[in-house]
Scaffold this motif. Structure first.
Motif, PDB file in Angstrom:
ATOM      1  N   LEU A 264       1.162  -5.256   5.468  1.00  8.18           N
ATOM      2  CA  LEU A 264       2.612  -4.425   5.480  1.00  8.18           C
ATOM      3  C   LEU A 264       3.142  -5.220   6.246  1.00  8.18           C
ATOM      4  CD1 LEU A 264       1.688  -0.293   5.073  1.00  8.18           C
ATOM      5  CD2 LEU A 264       1.156  -2.564   3.337  1.00  8.18           C
ATOM      6  N   HIS A 265       3.531  -5.985   6.783  1.00  7.48           N
ATOM      7  CA  HIS A 265       4.423  -6.575   6.900  1.00  7.48           C
ATOM      8  C   HIS A 265       4.301  -8.103   6.736  1.00  7.48           C
ATOM      9  CE1 HIS A 265       7.369  -7.652  10.266  1.00  7.48           C
ATOM     10  NE2 HIS A 265       6.994  -6.962  10.883  1.00  7.48           N
ATOM     11  N   ALA A 268       1.603 -10.029   5.073  1.00 12.52           N
ATOM     12  CA  ALA A 268       1.520 -10.053   3.024  1.00 12.52           C
ATOM     13  C   ALA A 268       1.822 -11.406   2.512  1.00 12.52           C
ATOM     14  CB  ALA A 268       2.931  -9.047   2.655  1.00 12.52           C
ATOM     15  N   LYS A 296      -1.479   5.235  -9.693  1.00 17.79           N
ATOM     16  CA  LYS A 296      -1.384   6.126  -8.336  1.00 17.79           C
ATOM     17  C   LYS A 296      -3.198   6.111  -7.708  1.00 17.79           C
ATOM     18  CE  LYS A 296       2.906   6.463  -7.297  1.00 17.79           C
ATOM     19  NZ  LYS A 296       3.742   5.544  -7.288  1.00 17.79           N
ATOM     20  N   ARG A 301      -1.257  -2.374  -4.458  1.00 18.72           N
ATOM     21  CA  ARG A 301      -0.106  -2.662  -4.719  1.00 18.72           C
ATOM     22  C   ARG A 301       0.227  -4.036  -5.085  1.00 18.72           C
ATOM     23  NH1 ARG A 301       3.926   0.226  -0.451  1.00 18.72           N
ATOM     24  NH2 ARG A 301       2.923   2.157  -1.428  1.00 18.72           N
ATOM     25  N   LEU A 302       1.341  -4.634  -5.631  1.00 17.24           N
ATOM     26  CA  LEU A 302       1.889  -5.934  -5.452  1.00 17.24           C
ATOM     27  C   LEU A 302       2.488  -6.086  -4.292  1.00 17.24           C
ATOM     28  CD1 LEU A 302       3.676  -6.768  -9.218  1.00 17.24           C
ATOM     29  CD2 LEU A 302       1.368  -7.170  -8.570  1.00 17.24           C
ATOM     30  N   MET A 303       1.162  -7.583  -3.987  1.00 20.06           N
ATOM     31  CA  MET A 303       2.342  -7.978  -2.283  1.00 20.06           C
ATOM     32  C   MET A 303       2.935  -8.893  -2.703  1.00 20.06           C
ATOM     33  SD  MET A 303      -0.062  -6.323  -0.821  1.00 20.06           S
ATOM     34  CE  MET A 303      -0.024  -6.633   1.082  1.00 20.06           C
ATOM     35  N   GLY A 304       3.699  -8.395  -0.864  1.00 21.13           N
ATOM     36  CA  GLY A 304       5.108  -9.933  -1.961  1.00 21.13           C
ATOM     37  C   GLY A 304       6.361  -9.233  -2.692  1.00 21.13           C
ATOM     38  N   PHE A 305       6.248  -7.316  -2.994  1.00 27.71           N
ATOM     39  CA  PHE A 305       7.038  -6.441  -3.490  1.00 27.71           C
ATOM     40  C   PHE A 305       7.533  -5.422  -3.050  1.00 27.71           C
ATOM     41  CE2 PHE A 305       6.675  -9.299  -7.262  1.00 27.71           C
ATOM     42  CZ  PHE A 305       7.344  -9.042  -8.167  1.00 27.71           C
ATOM     43  N   HIS A 307      10.455  -3.405  -0.375  1.00 28.38           N
ATOM     44  CA  HIS A 307      10.659  -3.555   0.320  1.00 28.38           C
ATOM     45  C   HIS A 307      11.836  -2.234   1.550  1.00 28.38           C
ATOM     46  CE1 HIS A 307      13.048  -5.688   4.788  1.00 28.38           C
ATOM     47  NE2 HIS A 307      12.092  -6.444   4.112  1.00 28.38           N
ATOM     48  N   ARG A 308      11.015  -2.388   2.688  1.00 26.66           N
ATOM     49  CA  ARG A 308      11.571  -0.851   3.098  1.00 26.66           C
ATOM     50  C   ARG A 308      13.840  -1.052   3.006  1.00 26.66           C
ATOM     51  NH1 ARG A 308      10.848   2.457   6.937  1.00 26.66           N
ATOM     52  NH2 ARG A 308       8.664   2.827   5.463  1.00 26.66           N
ATOM     53  N   TYR A 353       8.917   0.517 -14.013  1.00 25.65           N
ATOM     54  CA  TYR A 353       8.346   1.109 -12.182  1.00 25.65           C
ATOM     55  C   TYR A 353       8.579   0.342 -11.482  1.00 25.65           C
ATOM     56  CZ  TYR A 353       5.515   2.133  -8.742  1.00 25.65           C
ATOM     57  OH  TYR A 353       4.141   2.448  -7.608  1.00 25.65           O
ATOM     58  N   ARG A 357      12.220   1.867  -9.008  1.00 27.10           N
ATOM     59  CA  ARG A 357      12.181   2.028  -7.165  1.00 27.10           C
ATOM     60  C   ARG A 357      12.745   1.266  -7.094  1.00 27.10           C
ATOM     61  NH1 ARG A 357       8.852   3.761 -10.345  1.00 27.10           N
ATOM     62  NH2 ARG A 357       7.025   5.991  -9.186  1.00 27.10           N
ATOM     63  N   LEU A 359      12.077  -2.265  -6.696  1.00 25.68           N
ATOM     64  CA  LEU A 359      11.113  -2.886  -6.201  1.00 25.68           C
ATOM     65  C   LEU A 359      11.485  -4.406  -6.262  1.00 25.68           C
ATOM     66  CD1 LEU A 359       8.189  -0.487  -6.578  1.00 25.68           C
ATOM     67  CD2 LEU A 359       9.482  -1.108  -4.582  1.00 25.68           C
ATOM     68  N   ASN A 362      10.189  -9.950  -1.934  1.00 26.87           N
ATOM     69  CA  ASN A 362      10.429 -10.192  -0.739  1.00 26.87           C
ATOM     70  C   ASN A 362      10.278 -11.539  -0.085  1.00 26.87           C
ATOM     71  OD1 ASN A 362       7.798 -10.532   0.014  1.00 26.87           O
ATOM     72  ND2 ASN A 362       7.908  -8.065  -0.507  1.00 26.87           N
ATOM     73  N   ASP A 364       7.832 -13.021   1.154  1.00 24.92           N
ATOM     74  CA  ASP A 364       6.648 -13.389   1.165  1.00 24.92           C
ATOM     75  C   ASP A 364       6.140 -13.918  -0.213  1.00 24.92           C
ATOM     76  OD1 ASP A 364       6.795 -13.434   4.204  1.00 24.92           O
ATOM     77  OD2 ASP A 364       5.630 -11.456   3.584  1.00 24.92           O
TER      78      ASP A 364
HETATM   79  N1  CMC Z   1       3.535  -2.519  -5.592  1.00 25.18           N
HETATM   80  C1  CMC Z   1       3.904  -1.289  -6.305  1.00 25.18           C
HETATM   81  N2  CMC Z   1       4.438  -0.373  -6.061  1.00 25.18           N
HETATM   82  C2  CMC Z   1       4.428   0.067  -4.776  1.00 25.18           C
HETATM   83  C3  CMC Z   1       5.112  -0.862  -3.528  1.00 25.18           C
HETATM   84  C4  CMC Z   1       4.627  -2.876  -4.142  1.00 25.18           C
HETATM   85  N3  CMC Z   1       4.873  -3.817  -3.771  1.00 25.18           N
HETATM   86  N4  CMC Z   1       5.898  -1.257  -2.659  1.00 25.18           N
HETATM   87  C5  CMC Z   1       6.163   0.028  -2.989  1.00 25.18           C
HETATM   88  N5  CMC Z   1       5.639   0.582  -3.989  1.00 25.18           N
HETATM   89  C6  CMC Z   1       6.058   2.290  -4.535  1.00 25.18           C
HETATM   90  C7  CMC Z   1       5.265   3.284  -3.404  1.00 25.18           C
HETATM   91  O1  CMC Z   1       4.863   4.136  -4.317  1.00 25.18           O
HETATM   92  C8  CMC Z   1       6.327   4.484  -3.533  1.00 25.18           C
HETATM   93  O2  CMC Z   1       5.804   4.836  -5.065  1.00 25.18           O
HETATM   94  P1  CMC Z   1       6.068   6.505  -5.276  1.00 25.18           P
HETATM   95  O3  CMC Z   1       7.928   6.394  -4.750  1.00 25.18           O
HETATM   96  O4  CMC Z   1       5.926   6.661  -6.964  1.00 25.18           O
HETATM   97  O5  CMC Z   1       5.216   7.438  -4.278  1.00 25.18           O
HETATM   98  C9  CMC Z   1       8.062   3.737  -3.948  1.00 25.18           C
HETATM   99  O6  CMC Z   1       7.663   2.457  -4.435  1.00 25.18           O
HETATM  100  C10 CMC Z   1       8.922   3.999  -2.417  1.00 25.18           C
HETATM  101  O7  CMC Z   1       7.622   2.721  -1.561  1.00 25.18           O
HETATM  102  P2  CMC Z   1       7.249   3.311  -0.400  1.00 25.18           P
HETATM  103  O8  CMC Z   1       5.729   2.756   0.171  1.00 25.18           O
HETATM  104  O9  CMC Z   1       7.944   4.239   0.411  1.00 25.18           O
HETATM  105  O10 CMC Z   1       8.411   2.398   0.526  1.00 25.18           O
HETATM  106  P3  CMC Z   1       8.213   1.448   2.171  1.00 25.18           P
HETATM  107  O11 CMC Z   1       9.896   1.208   2.220  1.00 25.18           O
HETATM  108  O12 CMC Z   1       7.570   2.478   3.337  1.00 25.18           O
HETATM  109  O13 CMC Z   1       7.154  -0.112   2.183  1.00 25.18           O
HETATM  110  C11 CMC Z   1       6.911  -2.191   2.252  1.00 25.18           C
HETATM  111  C12 CMC Z   1       7.908  -1.047   2.410  1.00 25.18           C
HETATM  112  C13 CMC Z   1       7.288  -3.748   2.568  1.00 25.18           C
HETATM  113  C14 CMC Z   1       5.808  -1.476   3.370  1.00 25.18           C
HETATM  114  C15 CMC Z   1       5.981  -1.700   0.598  1.00 25.18           C
HETATM  115  O14 CMC Z   1       7.172  -2.083  -0.789  1.00 25.18           O
HETATM  116  C16 CMC Z   1       4.940  -2.310   0.678  1.00 25.18           C
HETATM  117  O15 CMC Z   1       3.662  -2.132   0.606  1.00 25.18           O
HETATM  118  N6  CMC Z   1       4.530  -4.198  -0.411  1.00 25.18           N
HETATM  119  C17 CMC Z   1       3.347  -5.214   0.260  1.00 25.18           C
HETATM  120  C18 CMC Z   1       3.914  -5.548   1.116  1.00 25.18           C
HETATM  121  C19 CMC Z   1       4.534  -6.665   1.702  1.00 25.18           C
HETATM  122  O16 CMC Z   1       4.609  -7.387   0.680  1.00 25.18           O
HETATM  123  N7  CMC Z   1       5.484  -6.112   2.273  1.00 25.18           N
HETATM  124  C20 CMC Z   1       6.259  -7.144   3.340  1.00 25.18           C
HETATM  125  C21 CMC Z   1       7.387  -6.862   3.518  1.00 25.18           C
HETATM  126  S1  CMC Z   1       8.736  -8.598   3.862  1.00 25.18           S
HETATM  127  C22 CMC Z   1       8.435  -8.739   4.714  1.00 25.18           C
HETATM  128  C23 CMC Z   1       8.483  -8.509   6.199  1.00 25.18           C
HETATM  129  O17 CMC Z   1       9.463  -8.533   6.352  1.00 25.18           O
HETATM  130  O18 CMC Z   1       7.459  -7.500   7.004  1.00 25.18           O
END
Ligand code: CMC
Length: 428
Positions: A264-265, A268, A296, A301-305, A307-308, A353, A357, A359, A362, A364
């Motif tokens: 997730l960090h 990714a 759901k 999950r779409l990796m690389g999409f 961001h917090r 979708y 949200r 999304l 990012n 990565d």
């Molecule tokens: N694909 C599908 N749905 C997503 C995704 C995704 N990549 N990311 C978030 N969502 C949905 C999630 O299911 C939620 O939907 P709902 O509101 O219906 O429950 C909503 O969007 C909010 O997501 P969240 O998980 O509550 O958001 P978060 O801030 O806790 O998580 C994240 C951020 C980066 C962990 C997450 O977006 C994710 O898992 N992304 C894929 C992994 C990724 O690319 N990570 C690299 C981040 S950039 C490098 C770094 O700095 O680490």
């Protein structure tokens, strides 16, 4: 604006100071809340909690803005070198030509790694993930430099630890790669600049020296700059938290490397390429995978999409996307997964979708495609992220120690059993 917030708890009013940053970011200072009221705040994942004040990186996720020490990331990526940006992050200002020269020379002087570390490396099986090796070898630096364990290091001693780590991480990173393909390690060459040296240690072999390609060096330089800091993310918060117990710089960064490893960090970037390969092997239907990401009941999950903090295009992703196009065309590489990546991006950017949200792709999403074009294997992608993030971790650790921050120790709300009577085993 009032300079305090008023909180009413059980009929009693509490005045909490407001803190305003230089970019007008606002916070409520709750540091006296528990002592005065008995209440704590609850914020799982620290989504609304500022852990510190910091003068290193400014990030506005709504507007898609990122700057290091006041300099926009776009300008740094365009005009600067990774070593110059590292100096900026660690010491707070852009170096003069003489300062940059001295800094680069010090880093070069410390690039060699104690030969005994090779024995530790030799103990790893060739299947070991290079991130595990990186974290272990960085932690083992404490054994070679035990003075780094002193919690009252002088400014100069701390500085030497920082320089050593800046210098040795690229050597250790290249070694972790050589271990995974069972090849002889390469030693650094002082005549080369930082990026060329790393590429040499990765790709030279006993039969042939790596021929430095300026397109590759330029792309690597940009990627490292774009990853160099990102304020209080998971790995950086880990570095600060571990360091707040006065653990050494090496142990703190080793912990940060472990945090970065998670998919997730920083992990990714590896996960993105694996996902794109999976879509290709499945026939290349990106719509099917978009549907899976939205379902759901499907863990995909779409990796690389997403961001917090970015709820807009990640500014780093914009630069990286262009770099990916430039690198692939300059190197004459046609990578079919780049097309799948573009299709996914297009579909996600027009799908309600993802729009609802916020999304966006990012950093990565495209970095892995560039690393692949540079000949860096997938398992090394997160190591590349760590190499880039190192000056940020160092700067944040240094700032935390200079600000004399207290040991990090969050509270909790206990929701377990109340006191119970112990029941002897034969009566259970
Ligand atoms: N694909 C599908 N749905 C997503 C995704 C995704 N990549 N990311 C978030 N969502 C949905 C999630 O299911 C939620 O939907 P709902 O509101 O219906 O429950 C909503 O969007 C909010 O997501 P969240 O998980 O509550 O958001 P978060 O801030 O806790 O998580 C994240 C951020 C980066 C962990 C997450 O977006 C994710 O898992 N992304 C894929 C992994 C990724 O690319 N990570 C690299 C981040 S950039 C490098 C770094 O700095 O680490």
């Amino acid at each position: 604006m009032s300079d305090f917030a008023e909180l009413i708890l059980e009929g009693k009013s509490y005045k909490l100071p407001i803190v305003v940053g230089t970019e007008d970011e606002k916070a409520i200072d709750i540091s006296s809340l528990r002592a005065e009221s008995g209440f704590i705040t609850l914020d799982s994942g620290y989504k609304n909690t500022g852990a510190t004040t910091s003068a290193i990186t400014y990030l506005d996720g709504e507007e898609g803005i990122l700057s290091y020490r006041g300099y926009p990331i776009e300008e740094l990526a365009e005009k600067s070198s990774f070593i110059e940006v590292s100096y900026l992050l660690i010491y707070g200002s852009l170096p003069t030509a003489a300062e940059l020269d001295a800094f680069s020379k010090r880093i070069k002087r410390h690039m060699l790694v104690n030969e005994d570390m090779r024995k530790i490396l030799d103990g790893f099986p060739s299947a070991a993930h290079p991130m595990g090796i990186l974290s272990a070898l960085v932690s083992s630096l404490t054994a070679f430099y035990p003075e780094s364990l002193k919690s009252n290091q002088t400014k100069d001693e701390m500085d030497l630890s920082m320089i050593r780590l800046m210098a040795k991480l690229s050597t250790i990173a290249a070694w972790s790669f050589k271990n995974s393909n069972g090849q002889r390690i390469n030693y650094p060459k002082n005549k080369l600049d930082y990026c060329s040296n790393f590429l040499h240690m990765m790709f030279s072999d006993p039969t042939e020296d790596y021929e430095v390609n300026p397109v590759v060096v330029d792309a690597l330089n940009k990627l490292l700059i774009l990853h160099a800091d990102h304020e209080q993310n998971c790995s950086t918060s880990t570095v600060r938290l571990v360091g707040s117990a006065h653990a050494s710089l090496y142990s703190s960064v080793s912990a940060g490397i472990s945090a970065l490893w998670g998919p997730l960090h920083g992990g990714a970037n590896q996960a993105v390429i694996e996902m794109l390969e999976q879509i290709k092997a499945d026939g290349g239907d990106s719509k099917k995978f978009i549907a899976k990401a939205k379902d759901k009941n499907d863990p995909f999950r779409l990796m690389g999409f997403g961001h917090r903090v970015y709820k807009n295009f990640d500014p780093r992703a914009k630069i990286i996307k262009k770099t990916a196009d430039d690198v692939l065309s300059a190197l004459g590489i046609k990578d079919p997964i780049l097309n799948i990546a573009k299709e996914l991006e297009q579909a996600a950017l027009t799908d309600p979708y993802f729009i609802e949200r916020k999304l966006y792709p990012n950093v990565d999403f495209y970095s892995g495609i560039i690393y692949r074009a540079l000949g860096i294997p997938t398992e090394m992608f997160t190591v590349m992220f760590a190499l880039g993030r190192l000056p940020g971790w160092i700067a944040q650790w240094k700032e935390m120690r200079e600000q004399k921050e207290p040991i990090g120790r969050p509270r909790q709300i206990y929701v377990g059993e109340n006191t119970r009577k112990y029941v002897p085993i034969e009566e259970r």
